[in-house]
Design an enzyme around this catalytic site. Structure first.
Site, PDB file in Angstrom:
ATOM      1  N   ALA A 262     -37.015  -4.395 -39.499  1.00 22.49           N
ATOM      2  CA  ALA A 262     -36.147  -5.536 -39.776  1.00 22.49           C
ATOM      3  C   ALA A 262     -34.756  -5.204 -40.316  1.00 22.49           C
ATOM      4  CB  ALA A 262     -36.841  -6.483 -40.763  1.00 22.49           C
TER       5      ALA A 262
ATOM      6  N   CYS B 155     -30.291  -1.253 -28.946  1.00 22.77           N
ATOM      7  CA  CYS B 155     -28.837  -1.241 -28.771  1.00 22.77           C
ATOM      8  C   CYS B 155     -28.452  -0.008 -27.959  1.00 22.77           C
ATOM      9  CB  CYS B 155     -28.114  -1.267 -30.118  1.00 22.77           C
ATOM     10  SG  CYS B 155     -28.559   0.066 -31.243  1.00 22.77           S
TER      11      CYS B 155
END
Length: 497
Positions: A141, A260
């Site tokens: 997270a 990403c």
């Protein structure tokens, strides 16, 4: 695929050759500045102090609460950022949860209505939903962008924000504090911990550690230091994590996988792994800097089609609702402030419902505890949620019960109101929104500037009246800072400055 020597050579395997130059040209441009407003906030054109501004020039096409800022904006210096109106987030990072909403909004699962219709329910139906709320796991997270986004979008759910790397937890906690959201539980566990309750979660978000090729705009050395062996290492690590956590998801639950980075090994191959484990791919998309004007990213939303049943938790209606509790705050505040901690603890009866493996809130007792100090607006706290004590900390949470295995492992949940110290209660930073008006103070712009820089203040006539007390410092009616007044000055207790 044969081993490649450079990033440029590898890029040709995932991007059409005619776009290669466009990609590298886009990497030379500065990334767009963007923020995501929380639902409670309103977009503003001018914010800040002494000329510090941020200016919204456009909206994010896939996130209605996302905003693109002017190049000269300084959002991290804005008072709106300090008071938690928005999260500073790349528009590419916003995409994963936005894509999830496209499918969840029409999903009912074991529930009788879509997730996002909760606010429109009548009182009777709302109570039923409170007794069958959903659970969302954000497995990796930190720093909290996707946690706070999904928690803001699905406020009727409990979001378990998990970060296994201990050094990354402080940043996660700081961002959750700023969000003011009450439906987040923070844990720091590996997958084996959650396997005591397989098929428990309705949604899993897995934004896993990756090679980070999409961050080239911000980290130019990524191209120079890139190696295919790193891609393979991360791909192997991701597959291990995905295999370990896939069966935490209930049947027909949603799995959001994102990175990403650009490589097929870290993206499509991992989606194929999940498909082989019984998941159905609903949609996937790769974002490119030269096409989407953001940092590079990949997102896939899948649905669990395995025929395994979720372990159910039978949640009964709670007899004590904090919104019905009436406390005489004046009477409570008259209790001797020097009451020892042993006397405080003896007055608390914390209920553990082991029959249903739940920890129930103890709002009424915790309100009595908080009222021993004069700082808190007791009625506002009672209207805002449910109170729990864990060890020497008091938390405000959005739900009347918490599964015991999550309660026991929680580092934090909701927003902390206070800690119990030897001679009484110490207000937490998150509690500044719940201070009594008698302990809120407005200061001038010069003092606001100093507090924003993390500096302390000199003791002046305005503060001398509050010697030894904690105060919530306001600007334009909004609480921003927690301070304590002492003979040596005004100590700034605001974290993250």
């Amino acid at each position: 695929m044969k081993k490649t020597k450079t990033f440029e050579e590898y890029l040709k395997s995932v991007l059409p050759e005619e776009q290669i130059n466009l990609f590298f040209e886009s990497c030379e441009k500065p990334p767009l500045k963007s923020i995501r407003f929380y639902e409670r906030s309103s977009n503003k054109a001018y914010v800040g102090f002494k000329g510090d501004t941020y200016r919204v020039i456009d909206t994010v096409k896939w996130e209605k609460k996302g905003a693109i800022l002017s190049e000269d904006s300084k959002p991290s210096r804005s008072l709106d950022y300090l008071k938690g109106d928005f999260y500073i987030q790349d528009i590419g990072s916003m995409f994963a949860i936005s894509l999830l909403k496209k499918y969840v909004e029409g999903y009912s699962g074991q529930y009788s209505r879509p997730f996002n219709s909760f606010q429109s329910l009548n009182k009777k139906d709302r109570q039923k939903d409170e007794e069958s709320y959903s659970y969302i796991l954000d497995y990796a997270a930190s720093p909290g962008g996707k946690t706070t986004q999904v928690a803001d979008d699905f406020k009727q759910s409990i979001v378990v924000s998990n970060e296994i790397i201990k050094s990354r937890i402080p940043a996660l906690l700081c961002n959750i504090k700023k969000s003011k959201l009450l439906n987040i539980i923070v844990t720091g566990e590996d997958s084996s911990f959650f396997h005591q309750h397989d098929h428990f979660f309705d949604i899993i978000v897995a934004d896993l550690p990756c090679t980070g090729e999409g961050l080239i705009r911000k980290k130019k050395l990524l191209i120079k230091n890139w190696s295919y062996s790193t891609v393979l290492f991360n791909s192997k690590r991701q597959k291990k994590i995905l295999y370990n956590i896939h069966d935490l998801l209930k049947e027909d639950g949603f799995f959001v996988y994102s990175t990403c980075t650009f490589s097929r090994e870290e993206n499509e191959e991992n989606v194929e792994l999940l498909e082989s484990l019984g998941f159905e791919l609903l949609e996937s998309k790769r974002l490119w800097p030269h096409i989407d004007a953001c940092s590079g990213a990949f997102t896939a939303v899948l649905k669990n089609k395995n025929k395994k049943k979720r372990i159910s938790i039978n949640i009964e209606s709670d007899k004590s609702d904090s919104r019905d509790i009436k406390i005489d705050s004046d009477a409570g505040n008259s209790i001797n402030n020097k009451t020892k901690i042993n006397d405080i603890a003896e007055n608390l009866d914390f209920t553990q419902n082991f029959k249903h493996n739940l920890i129930w809130h103890t709002t009424e007792n915790c309100l009595k505890l908080l009222s021993r100090e004069p700082y808190f607006d007791i009625e506002k706290i009672a209207r805002s949620g449910y109170l729990y004590q864990k060890e020497d900390l008091v938390f405000l949470f959005s739900k009347p019960s918490i599964p015991k295995f999550l309660f026991d492992s929680a580092i934090s949940f909701g927003q902390q109101m206070a800690s119990i110290e030897k001679f009484g209660l110490i207000p937490a930073f998150e509690s500044i929104d719940y201070f009594s008006g008698d302990y809120m103070i407005t200061v001038d712009d010069e003092q606001i500037c100093k507090l924003t820089k993390g500096e302390d203040l000199k003791l002046d006539e305005n503060f001398k009246y509050y010697m030894g007390k904690f105060l919530s410092v306001l600007k334009d009616g909004s609480p921003l800072f927690l301070v304590k007044v002492s003979p040596n000055g005004v100590k700034n207790l605001t974290p993250g400055l």
